[in-house]
Design a protein around this motif. Structure first.
Motif, PDB file in Angstrom:
ATOM      1  N   PHE A  55       0.837  -1.206   0.000  1.00 46.53           N
ATOM      2  CA  PHE A  55       0.000   0.000   0.000  1.00 46.53           C
ATOM      3  C   PHE A  55       0.877   1.264   0.000  1.00 46.53           C
ATOM      4  CE2 PHE A  55      -2.486  -3.281   2.340  1.00 46.53           C
ATOM      5  CZ  PHE A  55      -3.497  -3.453   1.421  1.00 46.53           C
ATOM      6  N   ARG A 136      -8.112   7.581  15.668  1.00 39.48           N
ATOM      7  CA  ARG A 136      -8.761   6.267  15.689  1.00 39.48           C
ATOM      8  C   ARG A 136      -7.753   5.148  15.460  1.00 39.48           C
ATOM      9  NH1 ARG A 136     -14.409   5.364  16.588  1.00 39.48           N
ATOM     10  NH2 ARG A 136     -15.311   7.417  16.792  1.00 39.48           N
ATOM     11  N   ARG A 137      -6.486   5.454  15.706  1.00 39.72           N
ATOM     12  CA  ARG A 137      -5.432   4.451  15.550  1.00 39.72           C
ATOM     13  C   ARG A 137      -4.787   4.165  16.903  1.00 39.72           C
ATOM     14  NH1 ARG A 137      -3.808   1.013  12.740  1.00 39.72           N
ATOM     15  NH2 ARG A 137      -1.634   1.645  12.569  1.00 39.72           N
ATOM     16  N   PRO A 138      -4.289   2.917  17.073  1.00 34.14           N
ATOM     17  CA  PRO A 138      -3.553   2.621  18.300  1.00 34.14           C
ATOM     18  C   PRO A 138      -2.374   3.601  18.451  1.00 34.14           C
ATOM     19  CG  PRO A 138      -3.835   0.629  16.960  1.00 34.14           C
ATOM     20  CD  PRO A 138      -4.332   1.772  16.141  1.00 34.14           C
ATOM     21  N   PHE A 139      -1.998   3.888  19.661  1.00 33.27           N
ATOM     22  CA  PHE A 139      -0.881   4.783  19.994  1.00 33.27           C
ATOM     23  C   PHE A 139      -1.164   6.243  19.624  1.00 33.27           C
ATOM     24  CE2 PHE A 139       1.000   0.583  18.950  1.00 33.27           C
ATOM     25  CZ  PHE A 139       1.314   0.197  20.247  1.00 33.27           C
ATOM     26  N   LEU A 170     -11.772   6.434   9.763  1.00 32.85           N
ATOM     27  CA  LEU A 170     -12.023   4.995   9.935  1.00 32.85           C
ATOM     28  C   LEU A 170     -12.252   4.383   8.572  1.00 32.85           C
ATOM     29  CD1 LEU A 170     -14.556   4.035  12.772  1.00 32.85           C
ATOM     30  CD2 LEU A 170     -12.229   3.218  12.450  1.00 32.85           C
ATOM     31  N   LEU A 173     -15.884   4.044   6.989  1.00 34.06           N
ATOM     32  CA  LEU A 173     -16.848   4.345   8.052  1.00 34.06           C
ATOM     33  C   LEU A 173     -16.634   5.720   8.679  1.00 34.06           C
ATOM     34  CD1 LEU A 173     -17.068   0.869   9.863  1.00 34.06           C
ATOM     35  CD2 LEU A 173     -18.460   1.753   8.000  1.00 34.06           C
TER      36      LEU A 173
ATOM     37  N   GLU B   3     -16.033   1.183  20.723  1.00 28.25           N
ATOM     38  CA  GLU B   3     -15.676   2.198  19.733  1.00 28.25           C
ATOM     39  C   GLU B   3     -14.829   1.552  18.641  1.00 28.25           C
ATOM     40  OE1 GLU B   3     -14.676   6.801  20.022  1.00 28.25           O
ATOM     41  OE2 GLU B   3     -13.071   5.569  20.811  1.00 28.25           O
ATOM     42  N   LEU B   4     -15.160   1.886  17.394  1.00 31.87           N
ATOM     43  CA  LEU B   4     -14.387   1.326  16.292  1.00 31.87           C
ATOM     44  C   LEU B   4     -13.042   2.032  16.198  1.00 31.87           C
ATOM     45  CD1 LEU B   4     -17.171   1.127  13.556  1.00 31.87           C
ATOM     46  CD2 LEU B   4     -16.065  -0.807  14.691  1.00 31.87           C
ATOM     47  N   ILE B   5     -11.990   1.247  15.993  1.00 26.31           N
ATOM     48  CA  ILE B   5     -10.709   1.866  15.673  1.00 26.31           C
ATOM     49  C   ILE B   5     -10.144   1.212  14.422  1.00 26.31           C
ATOM     50  CG2 ILE B   5     -10.149   2.629  18.022  1.00 26.31           C
ATOM     51  CD1 ILE B   5      -8.258   0.289  18.242  1.00 26.31           C
ATOM     52  N   LEU B   6      -9.211   1.929  13.788  1.00 27.04           N
ATOM     53  CA  LEU B   6      -8.650   1.471  12.528  1.00 27.04           C
ATOM     54  C   LEU B   6      -7.375   0.690  12.840  1.00 27.04           C
ATOM     55  CD1 LEU B   6      -9.384   1.925   9.533  1.00 27.04           C
ATOM     56  CD2 LEU B   6      -7.894   3.913   9.552  1.00 27.04           C
ATOM     57  N   MET B   7      -7.353  -0.579  12.472  1.00 26.17           N
ATOM     58  CA  MET B   7      -6.167  -1.377  12.798  1.00 26.17           C
ATOM     59  C   MET B   7      -5.683  -2.161  11.592  1.00 26.17           C
ATOM     60  SD  MET B   7      -6.840  -2.900  16.603  1.00 26.17           S
ATOM     61  CE  MET B   7      -5.249  -2.743  17.397  1.00 26.17           C
ATOM     62  N   LYS B   8      -4.368  -2.304  11.548  1.00 29.35           N
ATOM     63  CA  LYS B   8      -3.767  -3.248  10.609  1.00 29.35           C
ATOM     64  C   LYS B   8      -4.030  -4.653  11.121  1.00 29.35           C
ATOM     65  CE  LYS B   8       0.264  -1.090   8.634  1.00 29.35           C
ATOM     66  NZ  LYS B   8       1.558  -1.418   8.119  1.00 29.35           N
ATOM     67  N   GLU B  11      -1.528  -5.608  13.801  1.00 38.40           N
ATOM     68  CA  GLU B  11      -1.754  -4.981  15.110  1.00 38.40           C
ATOM     69  C   GLU B  11      -2.949  -5.618  15.806  1.00 38.40           C
ATOM     70  OE1 GLU B  11      -0.497  -0.471  13.658  1.00 38.40           O
ATOM     71  OE2 GLU B  11      -2.568  -1.126  13.580  1.00 38.40           O
ATOM     72  N   GLU B  35       4.823  -5.939  12.380  1.00 36.00           N
ATOM     73  CA  GLU B  35       3.986  -5.141  13.287  1.00 36.00           C
ATOM     74  C   GLU B  35       3.500  -5.972  14.470  1.00 36.00           C
ATOM     75  OE1 GLU B  35       3.547  -5.344  10.056  1.00 36.00           O
ATOM     76  OE2 GLU B  35       3.759  -3.333   9.212  1.00 36.00           O
ATOM     77  N   TYR B  39       4.200  -4.390  17.976  1.00 36.96           N
ATOM     78  CA  TYR B  39       3.059  -4.046  18.821  1.00 36.96           C
ATOM     79  C   TYR B  39       3.209  -4.695  20.190  1.00 36.96           C
ATOM     80  CZ  TYR B  39      -1.834  -2.868  19.832  1.00 36.96           C
ATOM     81  OH  TYR B  39      -2.989  -2.354  20.367  1.00 36.96           O
ATOM     82  N   ARG B  43       3.273  -2.990  23.890  1.00 34.47           N
ATOM     83  CA  ARG B  43       2.126  -3.171  24.776  1.00 34.47           C
ATOM     84  C   ARG B  43       2.321  -4.212  25.886  1.00 34.47           C
ATOM     85  NH1 ARG B  43      -0.955   1.160  23.835  1.00 34.47           N
ATOM     86  NH2 ARG B  43      -2.625   0.959  22.319  1.00 34.47           N
ATOM     87  N   GLN B 175      -1.271  -6.489   6.524  1.00 33.84           N
ATOM     88  CA  GLN B 175      -0.917  -5.092   6.267  1.00 33.84           C
ATOM     89  C   GLN B 175      -2.118  -4.186   6.087  1.00 33.84           C
ATOM     90  OE1 GLN B 175       2.073  -3.781   6.392  1.00 33.84           O
ATOM     91  NE2 GLN B 175       3.025  -5.731   6.850  1.00 33.84           N
ATOM     92  N   MET B 176      -3.259  -4.764   5.686  1.00 31.03           N
ATOM     93  CA  MET B 176      -4.394  -3.887   5.382  1.00 31.03           C
ATOM     94  C   MET B 176      -5.009  -3.343   6.662  1.00 31.03           C
ATOM     95  SD  MET B 176      -7.370  -6.535   4.324  1.00 31.03           S
ATOM     96  CE  MET B 176      -8.468  -5.168   4.049  1.00 31.03           C
ATOM     97  N   MET B 177      -5.629  -2.168   6.548  1.00 29.08           N
ATOM     98  CA  MET B 177      -6.278  -1.572   7.714  1.00 29.08           C
ATOM     99  C   MET B 177      -7.783  -1.603   7.527  1.00 29.08           C
ATOM    100  SD  MET B 177      -4.062   1.520   9.142  1.00 29.08           S
ATOM    101  CE  MET B 177      -4.427   2.596   7.812  1.00 29.08           C
ATOM    102  N   GLU B 178      -8.470  -2.011   8.590  1.00 25.85           N
ATOM    103  CA  GLU B 178      -9.930  -1.999   8.580  1.00 25.85           C
ATOM    104  C   GLU B 178     -10.412  -1.587   9.962  1.00 25.85           C
ATOM    105  OE1 GLU B 178     -11.667  -5.084   5.423  1.00 25.85           O
ATOM    106  OE2 GLU B 178     -10.734  -6.105   7.091  1.00 25.85           O
ATOM    107  N   PRO B 179     -11.631  -1.039  10.034  1.00 25.67           N
ATOM    108  CA  PRO B 179     -12.180  -0.717  11.353  1.00 25.67           C
ATOM    109  C   PRO B 179     -12.454  -2.004  12.121  1.00 25.67           C
ATOM    110  CG  PRO B 179     -13.418   0.354   9.568  1.00 25.67           C
ATOM    111  CD  PRO B 179     -12.524  -0.645   8.936  1.00 25.67           C
TER     112      PRO B 179
END
Lengths: 233, 407
Positions: A55, A136-139, A170, A173, B3-8, B11, B35, B39, B43, B175-179
């Motif tokens: 990407f 909305r990302r970790p860290f 997001l 979303l 709550e939705l968060i964006l993660m690889k 991660e 990652e 991570y 953590r 590698q892709m990110m999704e909520p």
């Protein structure tokens, strides 16, 4: 009044986007380079992401060329690699007073290290060093996390941010309220670091225009068109 | 809902492991899974656990062996070449009946291969990459959210059966990110582990071992393991069935290619064509029953799935998942295959076009892209033999019973 073609605190010749993994730097850098190409006839996008060989802006270089953006990235057999390689063309871009350059830096302190190796070569008076934050990302979930990431990444990049960008999203979303919620947190973090928020990113389907800057509710936004969709979308 | 968060993907699987109570992680860097250890490094300390960047993949899996033996929920991760190095350790985990989770974000092979996405480790994961008669539960999730859910499930299954469990992802998924909504994962507390080496004060020492020099004793242990595997096959199959009620052509894929097949199925449905999908979420145990359901029965028995004319398997490998599909279908329907290798993704247009042609003009199937071939249906007299063979290969025969007698 705000100059909506540049934003009040951006628009210099060289723009660097850096920050945590997955903050939206690549899409932002691509869109910003396209915007610069519209304003200046041409722009150069330096794909300085060597930590995640997936990407990356080099993957859409052909599309960008048609929009007036040249992509500088390692070529041929190392194009798909994750080696810490900067081509000599990068130094040319920095030294050329006529080049509008946008740097897409790899994520976290590991990605930032690559531009750290160019310390002293960036034109200080012509540089926007923009630290990108997606809450909305970790860290990046609270002020303390943002400040600690900023500290680590700036040190690795050997470059202090000149401003912060709120890129809270997001993906599909994303909502406008979510962007504003992120902006609150980013403003607090920026203030704590003695910086200003340059603008917030906004996906084009929530924006008033497809390309460039626009104002809403006294806040400055930059429209983001998606270039890097996965193949099944 | 949280709550939705964006993660690889990478991660998300790491965070899910910590949520599941993983308190020991050892790993060694390799693209495209870095990652995960990164991570964990950030953590794990705050979670009260231990992160070790080991000196090698082999060291990491053996550290996991040690931590699992002491009762910890333990994990390691790597990508294809690194997973090859861990095979001895995985066999030892299985032989010593130790629970652990191993995550493989597959890249292209063989050898050093490449760093882009591939699925060439299917055989290695599902057929025993290490030595000896062991089995490993293998998940093949296809979204970042599902990575979270199977990771939590993986720790639970590992503990319940005292067996290693693998999460078999791929570079794109990592590698892709999704909520993601982390609260969707149903975390179960780890069971008591009276067998663990937690200090023998006041009790007989526990011994973690996989060495049995007397063949009678070793075989008894082997039968015990086989019985356990039959239990897992009975209880732990996970599968998503899409439009099987009336599907005429059924796509089969896991991981990233499943996203492409799913998108094609939806487009074909929009066009009024009867496409469906079987998406194995566990690759072992394999969801053979989903196939049985749609190929068994006669034309007179409406609703038993006899409308299915053929299957369409899509992989980022040369036909590995295909072999399990062949065992399940046992010659009763033709199976069409499309595969890419080397880090190339199947092209969405090709997947869609081939599946459309299967539904409308099967004679024309077989393009110039990738590896395409057809496994024809067998003649009726050969089917009986193939079905018997498949049943045996699935382990649903009488071996468990014999084993019970031998113990």
């Amino acid at each position: 009044m705000t100059d909506e073609t540049t934003g009040p605190i951006t628009g210099k010749r060289v723009t660097v986007f850096y920050g945590n993994f997955g903050g939206g730097k690549t899409e932002l850098a691509i869109n910003y380079a396209v915007h610069q190409a519209v304003r200046h006839a041409r722009a150069v996008l330096v794909d300085a992401d060597n930590v995640t060989p997936f990407f990356r802006s080099r993957d859409v270089a052909n599309d960008l060329e048609k929009l007036g953006v040249s992509v500088v990235a390692p070529e041929d057999e190392i194009r798909k690699a994750d080696l810490p390689v900067l081509t000599p063309a990068v130094l040319g871009v920095l030294a050329n007073p006529g080049a509008q350059a946008v740097f897409d830096v790899g994520g976290n302190e590991w990605g930032a290290r690559l531009i750290g190796s160019l310390a002293g070569r960036f034109p200080e008076d012509e540089l926007d060093a923009l630290f990108v934050v997606n809450t909305r990302r970790p860290f990046s979930r609270n002020v303390a996390e943002v400040l600690s990431s900023m500290e680590l990444i700036s040190r690795a990049a050997r470059m202090k941010p000149t401003a912060v960008v709120n890129s809270t999203n997001l993906g599909r979303l994303t909502s406008f309220d979510m962007i504003l919620e992120g902006l609150d947190l980013v403003e607090q973090a920026a203030a704590a670091a003695g910086l200003k928020v340059a603008f917030s990113t906004c996906p084009e389907w929530l924006a008033e225009k497809r390309e460039g800057f626009f104002e809403r509710g006294g806040r400055l936004f930059f429209a983001i068109r998606r270039f890097m969709a996965p193949p099944w979308e | 809902m949280g709550e939705l968060i964006l993660m690889k993907g990478n991660e998300a699987v790491a965070e899910a492991a910590i949520m599941a109570g993983c308190r020991f992680f050892a790993g060694y860097p390799i693209t495209p899974q870095n990652e995960i250890p990164e991570y964990m490094a950030k953590r794990m300390f705050a979670a009260g656990g231990t992160f070790v960047q080991a000196e090698s993949e082999i060291a990491a899996i053996n550290m996991v062996y040690g931590a699992a033996g002491a009762g910890a929920r333990a994990m390691t991760s790597s990508s294809s070449p690194g997973i090859s190095l861990k095979q001895e350790g995985i066999s030892y985990l299985a032989g010593s009946e130790l629970p652990a989770v191993i995550c493989n974000m597959q890249r292209a092979g063989p050898g050093l291969g490449g760093i882009q996405s591939a699925q060439g480790d299917y055989f290695q994961a599902t057929k025993g990459g290490g030595h000896g008669d062991y089995r490993m539960v293998t998940f093949g999730p296809s979204t970042v959210q599902e990575l979270v859910e199977v990771c939590v499930d993986a720790f639970d299954i590992a503990d319940r059966y005292r067996n290693p469990v693998m999460i078999l992802g791929d570079a794109v998924l990592g590698q892709m990110m999704e909520p993601v909504d982390l609260d969707q994962a149903k975390v179960k507390p780890a069971p008591a582990k009276p067998w663990a080496t937690t200090g023998a004060k006041g009790r007989k020492p526990n011994i973690i071992n996989s060495l049995y020099l007397q063949p009678e004793v070793c075989e008894k242990m082997d039968y015990h393991l086989q019985e356990k595997y039959r239990e897992i096959e009975k209880n732990e199959v996970r599968v998503e069935e899409v439009y099987l009620d009336d599907a005429e052509v059924v796509g089969v894929a896991y991981g990233t290619p499943a996203r492409l097949v799913r998108a094609a199925v939806e487009k074909l449905r929009d066009a009024g064509l009867k496409a469906g999908m079987i998406r194995p979420i566990t690759l072992w145990p394999f969801p053979s029953a989903s196939f049985e359901k749609v190929v068994a029965g006669t034309a007179a028995e409406a609703g038993t799935g006899n409308r299915v004319k053929s299957f369409f398997v899509v992989e980022m490998s040369s036909g590995q998942l295909l072999e399990d599909v062949r065992l399940a279908v046992a010659g009763r329907r033709p199976i069409y295959f499309h595969g890419r290798m080397g880090g190339m993704l199947p092209e969405p247009e090709v997947v869609l076009a081939e599946m459309r042609r299967l539904l409308t003009d099967p004679a024309a199937v077989g393009g110039e892209y990738g590896l395409n071939y057809v496994v024809p249906a067998l003649k009726p007299e050969a089917v009986a033999v193939a079905v018997a063979g498949a049943v045996h290969a699935r382990g649903a025969g009488d071996m468990g019973g014999t084993g019970g007698g031998a113990r």
